[in-house]
Design a protein around this motif. Structure first.
Motif, mmCIF file in Angstrom:
data_model
loop_
_atom_site.group_PDB
_atom_site.id
_atom_site.type_symbol
_atom_site.label_atom_id
_atom_site.label_comp_id
_atom_site.label_asym_id
_atom_site.label_seq_id
_atom_site.Cartn_x
_atom_site.Cartn_y
_atom_site.Cartn_z
ATOM 1 N N ALA A 63 0.832 -1.203 0.000
ATOM 2 C CA ALA A 63 0.000 0.000 0.000
ATOM 3 C C ALA A 63 0.866 1.252 0.000
ATOM 4 O O ALA A 63 2.013 1.236 0.450
ATOM 5 N N HIS A 64 0.297 2.324 -0.514
ATOM 6 C CA HIS A 64 1.000 3.602 -0.545
ATOM 7 C C HIS A 64 0.060 4.678 0.000
ATOM 8 O O HIS A 64 -1.096 4.756 -0.407
ATOM 9 N N VAL A 65 0.554 5.507 0.910
ATOM 10 C CA VAL A 65 -0.233 6.575 1.518
ATOM 11 C C VAL A 65 0.475 7.902 1.266
ATOM 12 O O VAL A 65 1.664 8.041 1.554
ATOM 13 N N THR A 66 -0.280 8.866 0.740
ATOM 14 C CA THR A 66 0.263 10.195 0.488
ATOM 15 C C THR A 66 -0.415 11.209 1.403
ATOM 16 O O THR A 66 -1.639 11.257 1.488
ATOM 17 N N TYR A 67 0.384 11.996 2.087
ATOM 18 C CA TYR A 67 -0.081 13.089 2.933
ATOM 19 C C TYR A 67 0.076 14.371 2.130
ATOM 20 O O TYR A 67 1.187 14.748 1.771
ATOM 21 N N ASP A 68 -1.052 15.029 1.828
ATOM 22 C CA ASP A 68 -1.025 16.273 1.054
ATOM 23 C C ASP A 68 -1.205 17.465 1.987
ATOM 24 O O ASP A 68 -2.129 17.483 2.806
ATOM 25 N N ILE A 69 -0.362 18.486 1.842
ATOM 26 C CA ILE A 69 -0.488 19.714 2.623
ATOM 27 C C ILE A 69 -1.465 20.625 1.886
ATOM 28 O O ILE A 69 -1.299 20.885 0.687
ATOM 29 N N GLY B 160 -6.356 27.947 8.094
ATOM 30 C CA GLY B 160 -4.975 27.583 8.402
ATOM 31 C C GLY B 160 -4.502 26.545 7.403
ATOM 32 O O GLY B 160 -4.830 26.623 6.218
ATOM 33 N N TYR B 161 -3.791 25.564 7.900
ATOM 34 C CA TYR B 161 -3.247 24.513 7.048
ATOM 35 C C TYR B 161 -3.501 23.166 7.702
ATOM 36 O O TYR B 161 -3.624 23.062 8.917
ATOM 37 N N ALA B 162 -3.564 22.133 6.875
ATOM 38 C CA ALA B 162 -3.771 20.774 7.370
ATOM 39 C C ALA B 162 -3.055 19.825 6.432
ATOM 40 O O ALA B 162 -2.572 20.221 5.371
ATOM 41 N N TYR B 163 -3.001 18.570 6.825
ATOM 42 C CA TYR B 163 -2.617 17.551 5.861
ATOM 43 C C TYR B 163 -3.840 16.695 5.613
ATOM 44 O O TYR B 163 -4.757 16.601 6.414
ATOM 45 N N LYS B 164 -3.867 16.100 4.438
ATOM 46 C CA LYS B 164 -5.026 15.354 3.996
ATOM 47 C C LYS B 164 -4.558 14.016 3.444
ATOM 48 O O LYS B 164 -3.568 13.963 2.708
ATOM 49 N N LEU C 228 3.189 20.864 7.745
ATOM 50 C CA LEU C 228 4.212 20.061 7.065
ATOM 51 C C LEU C 228 4.969 19.190 8.058
ATOM 52 O O LEU C 228 5.188 17.996 7.814
ATOM 53 N N ASP C 229 5.352 19.748 9.189
ATOM 54 C CA ASP C 229 6.054 18.973 10.216
ATOM 55 C C ASP C 229 5.176 17.833 10.751
ATOM 56 O O ASP C 229 5.647 16.718 10.944
ATOM 57 N N ALA C 230 3.884 18.123 10.965
ATOM 58 C CA ALA C 230 2.975 17.097 11.475
ATOM 59 C C ALA C 230 2.773 15.986 10.449
ATOM 60 O O ALA C 230 2.751 14.798 10.798
ATOM 61 N N SER D 15 -6.585 16.326 8.540
ATOM 62 C CA SER D 15 -6.075 16.362 9.910
ATOM 63 C C SER D 15 -6.722 17.539 10.621
ATOM 64 O O SER D 15 -7.518 18.283 10.040
ATOM 65 N N GLU D 16 -6.314 17.757 11.853
ATOM 66 C CA GLU D 16 -6.697 18.989 12.525
ATOM 67 C C GLU D 16 -6.064 20.166 11.780
ATOM 68 O O GLU D 16 -5.150 19.982 10.982
ATOM 69 N N THR D 17 -6.563 21.363 12.032
ATOM 70 C CA THR D 17 -6.030 22.563 11.389
ATOM 71 C C THR D 17 -4.847 23.088 12.196
ATOM 72 O O THR D 17 -4.897 23.153 13.419
ATOM 73 N N PHE D 18 -3.783 23.453 11.484
ATOM 74 C CA PHE D 18 -2.579 24.013 12.099
ATOM 75 C C PHE D 18 -2.488 25.490 11.737
ATOM 76 O O PHE D 18 -2.914 25.902 10.656
ATOM 77 N N PRO D 19 -1.897 26.302 12.610
ATOM 78 C CA PRO D 19 -1.845 27.748 12.353
ATOM 79 C C PRO D 19 -0.875 28.159 11.250
ATOM 80 O O PRO D 19 -0.997 29.251 10.701
ATOM 81 N N SER D 20 0.077 27.290 10.915
ATOM 82 C CA SER D 20 1.059 27.659 9.898
ATOM 83 C C SER D 20 1.316 26.494 8.947
ATOM 84 O O SER D 20 1.084 25.324 9.278
#
Length: 82
Positions: A2-8, A14-18, A34-36, A24-29
């Motif tokens: 399987a392959h999983v891609t995290y998109d910013i 704000g920003y999240a990954y998907k 990206l770090d999460a 994901s939860e929303t991040f302020p920056s």
């Protein structure tokens, strides 16, 4: 394997990954999202014990299943906002 891609992405002011259609939860920056995402992608590749897992799909339905601790997907992080 399987392959999983995290998109910013921009999300809720704000920003999240998907992953797929799930945010994901929303991040302020952008950097925090990206770090999460990078940390989540790295954790997902770690093997471990067989365990029961729970997850919510894109329709909001919760699932529980038994997983093989050595069966890990390939992961990557995509960031088209940079």
């Amino acid at each position: 394997m399987a392959h999983v891609t995290y998109d910013i992405v921009e999300h809720d002011g704000g920003y999240a990954y998907k992953v797929g259609d799930v945010f994901s939860e929303t991040f302020p920056s952008h950097r925090a999202a990206l770090d999460a995402a990078t940390a989540a992608a790295q954790r997902q590749q770690l093997g471990g014990r067989d365990e029961a897992i729970q997850y919510q799909d894109s329709k909001g339905t919760w699932h529980e299943e038994q997983t093989d601790g050595g069966d890990r997907p390939e992961t990557d992080v995509e960031d088209d906002l940079r």
